[in-house]
Enzyme design. Structure first.
Site, PDB file in Angstrom:
ATOM      1  N   ASP A 459      32.513  39.192  44.176  1.00 40.37           N
ATOM      2  CA  ASP A 459      33.543  40.117  43.699  1.00 40.37           C
ATOM      3  C   ASP A 459      33.169  40.653  42.322  1.00 40.37           C
ATOM      4  OD1 ASP A 459      35.948  41.500  43.721  1.00 40.37           O
ATOM      5  OD2 ASP A 459      37.119  39.766  44.376  1.00 40.37           O
ATOM      6  N   ASP A 526      42.045  45.716  49.527  1.00 36.04           N
ATOM      7  CA  ASP A 526      43.074  44.673  49.486  1.00 36.04           C
ATOM      8  C   ASP A 526      44.335  45.150  50.186  1.00 36.04           C
ATOM      9  OD1 ASP A 526      41.584  42.756  48.277  1.00 36.04           O
ATOM     10  OD2 ASP A 526      42.372  43.072  46.272  1.00 36.04           O
TER      11      ASP A 526
END
Ligand code: GLA
Length: 613
Positions: A459, A526
């Site tokens: 990430d 997301d």
């Protein structure tokens, strides 16, 4: 190979690049314009290219009165002279001169499918190589430039784009971009091209969410019919693509590394390799046609191990947020294994000190309270359930509250005398430094080896600020930081050839063709609302094939940011299955939709009090 099938035809003064359905032609040695663009579009012959080379020399000379030469005819427009439209290269030469006078040096074929055209400044030892590589089947030409300082004094680089792409003059040209924001990435936007310059880009050190480094242009194409030109940049850092329409209708698209703050000195004898920019052309089949070209191209030149079937995966983020201890995972693992998940990924929250987003980044060992017997216990459990084991990491970052930054405060980027900018309580590590890269490789390699990790979700959750590194002169840090991350990815993939690598930057913030040539897939978003995901995934699919985007099916209402709609389980899965299928269900809710009717609704998932945003 017969002449008609040659990919590169080179004569003394013309080069013709051929793909299955397109041609690209340039001419050399013109007194005004030593490397001149002739054509990018449908198929032409070498004779056609010669006709284009010889057309209206008087007109071209006269047009020099307002802008000489026209950047839309220049293969790689440079600053200097009467140019007034955007250029690809601007430097300050050692004698203080900032205008370049290119003179043709050479054109050489490289293998069957490559070409290098070289020009040099007429007065100073600056040399530029323009590289070309033909992908015949995808109707794509990849281009990049290398800037050489052949002198003994530094050359200041102020702007250095990878390529400029003249688009044939048409009326009413439409520009398609993929713009967005966090949780709403890759939204297709169409707008008319007007006189002047339209730009998309990022100054964040990664491609970012504002736009994907890709554009398409057409003059009346539909989804299924018409001509489309499209370019994509594989830089993985800050970038810009300019679409420039001049007053006389000439159009060129140029792009590369974002010039803001790039200024740095290229030392004597040094060379600067710029990121690859690829142009694809579709002659008949419109926007779906150009997307198929991109998928073809990506599968040959971008996608990592395209022959490997991507695993159906489970990710624990929305189920537990930062509560990722062994007790929680014991509950999740059997539930994930039951419906056939092949890869179980534990997300953020497993490592030392990570109770919230304020601490722990940088310390890549298991939290002793959450995992009293170490992370190996979870790895064993996951493997015993027949799944591969994946781990979330964010190695470019560290919280000030971490053992790493306490031991190495100088590893985080900062400007002296200024407070560092914190985003999500984290600072960015200096990956220009070889000792930092070595630490990252060692720390991640130890994690992978010790716990038999099969996949990394890598990430990256904040932009690059305070761009200063002792290991990279001034603005070169924007390039060197990306090269540093790529070097770590390359080394990990060399050491662990079977390790899956997912590129996440709060969703698709780093999913350009550079990142996807190193990571197997990118996290789509997301946002897991299937209705909103349709738009995100359709936009992403304009430039990338299905095996490069991870799509999660989640609880209803979806766990991520969403409209909180309650679409059926079938629908949620159908949408997620158009990419690399992932699941994000959290007990107790997921049992009921897993066994119930397609319309079954689940209870809202358990929420941690320590939400991430
Ligand atoms: C980012 C990612 C999420 C999740 C969190 C963890 O926002 O996009 O999927 O991994 O970080 O902190």
């Amino acid at each position: 190979m017969t002449e008609s099938r040659r990919l590169v035809e080179l004569t003394d003064d013309v080069a013709l690049l051929r793909t299955a359905g397109s041609s690209y032609a340039i001419a050399f040695g013109d007194e005004l314009n030593p490397v001149r663009h002739l054509h990018w579009g449908g198929q032409i012959s070498l004779d056609d290219a010669r006709v284009l080379r010889d057309r209206d020399p008087e007109l071209r000379r006269r047009s020099g009165a307002v802008s000489q030469p026209r950047p839309a005819d220049e293969e790689y427009p440079v600053w200097g002279g009467l140019r007034r439209e955007p250029v690809a290269l601007k430097v300050t030469l050692p004698d203080g001169v900032r205008g370049i006078v290119p003179t043709f040096v050479s054109a050489e074929q490289v293998g069957d499918d490559g070409l290098v055209v070289t020009w040099a400044d007429a007065h100073q030892p600056l040399r530029v190589c323009l590289h070309y590589r033909v992908d015949e089947a995808a109707d794509a030409i990849s281009r990049w430039a290398t800037i050489h300082n052949d002198g003994d004094a530094p050359v200041r680089i102020e702007q250095a784009f990878s390529a400029s792409w003249p688009i044939p003059v048409r009326h009413d040209v439409q520009l398609t971009t993929l713009v967005g924001r966090y949780a709403a990435e890759c939204q297709e936007q169409r707008l008319p091209v007007r006189q002047g310059v339209t730009s998309v880009g990022s100054v964040h050190g990664i491609p970012g969410h504002d736009a994907m480094p890709w554009v398409a242009l057409d003059a009346g194409a539909t989804l299924t019919a018409g001509e489309v030109w499209s370019v994509s940049l594989a830089g993985s850092g800050s970038w810009r693509i300019d679409v420039a329409l001049a007053h006389d209708g000439r159009l060129h698209v140029l792009g590369g590394v974002q010039p803001v703050d790039l200024g740095h000195d290229l030392g004597p004898g040094a060379a600067l390799d710029l990121p690859v920019m690829t142009g694809a052309y579709e002659g008949f089949a419109g926007h779906d046609g150009i997307s198929r070209r991109w998928h073809d191209y990506a599968r040959r030149h971008v996608v990592v191990q395209p022959e490997r079937l991507r695993p159906v995966h489970y990710n624990s983020w929305f189920a537990r947020y930062y509560d990722q201890g062994i007790a929680d995972q014991r509950e999740l693992v059997p539930l994930a294994a039951e419906p056939g998940v092949e890869l179980f990924v534990i997300d953020d929250g497993w490592f030392k000190g990570r109770l919230t987003d304020t601490a722990g980044l940088g310390d890549w060992t298991a939290d002793p309270v959450k995992f009293p017997n170490g992370l190996g216990e979870l790895a064993d459990l996951v493997h015993a359930h027949g799944m591969q084991f994946g781990v979330w990491i964010e190695p470019e970052m560290a919280n000030p509250d971490s053992d790493l930054l306490r031991a190495h405060p100088d590893w985080a980027l900062e400007w002296p005398s200024r407070e560092p900018t914190l985003v999500r309580h984290q600072r960015m590590l200096d990956f220009c430094r070889s000792d930092v890269r070595q630490w990252a490789v060692d720390a991640i390699a130890d994690l992978v080896t010790e716990h038999r990790v099969d996949a990394l979700k890598w990430d990256m959750n904040r932009p690059l600020t305070e761009a200063l590194s002792a290991a990279a002169p001034e603005g070169e840090i924007w390039l060197a930081q990306v090269r540093g991350v790529w070097a770590v990815w390359d080394e990990l993939r060399r050491r662990f050839p079977d390790l899956w690598l997912e590129s996440c930057a709060s969703g698709t913030g780093r999913a350009d063709h550079g990142a996807l040539s190193r990571a197997h897939w990118a996290l789509g978003s997301d946002n897991t609302d299937p209705l909103e995901r349709l738009a995100i995934q359709a936009g992403f699919a304009r430039m990338n094939p299905a095996e490069t985007i991870a799509c999660w099916a989640t609880d209803a209402p979806p766990s991520g940011l969403s409209t909180r709609a309650y679409p059926s389980l079938d629908f949620r899965f159908h949408v997620a299955m158009t990419g690399v299928l992932g699941k994000e269900f959290s007990p107790p809710g997921w049992r009921s939709p897993g066994r119930g009717s397609p319309d079954a609704r689940t209870d809202p998932p358990r929420r941690s009090s320590r939400r991430r945003r």
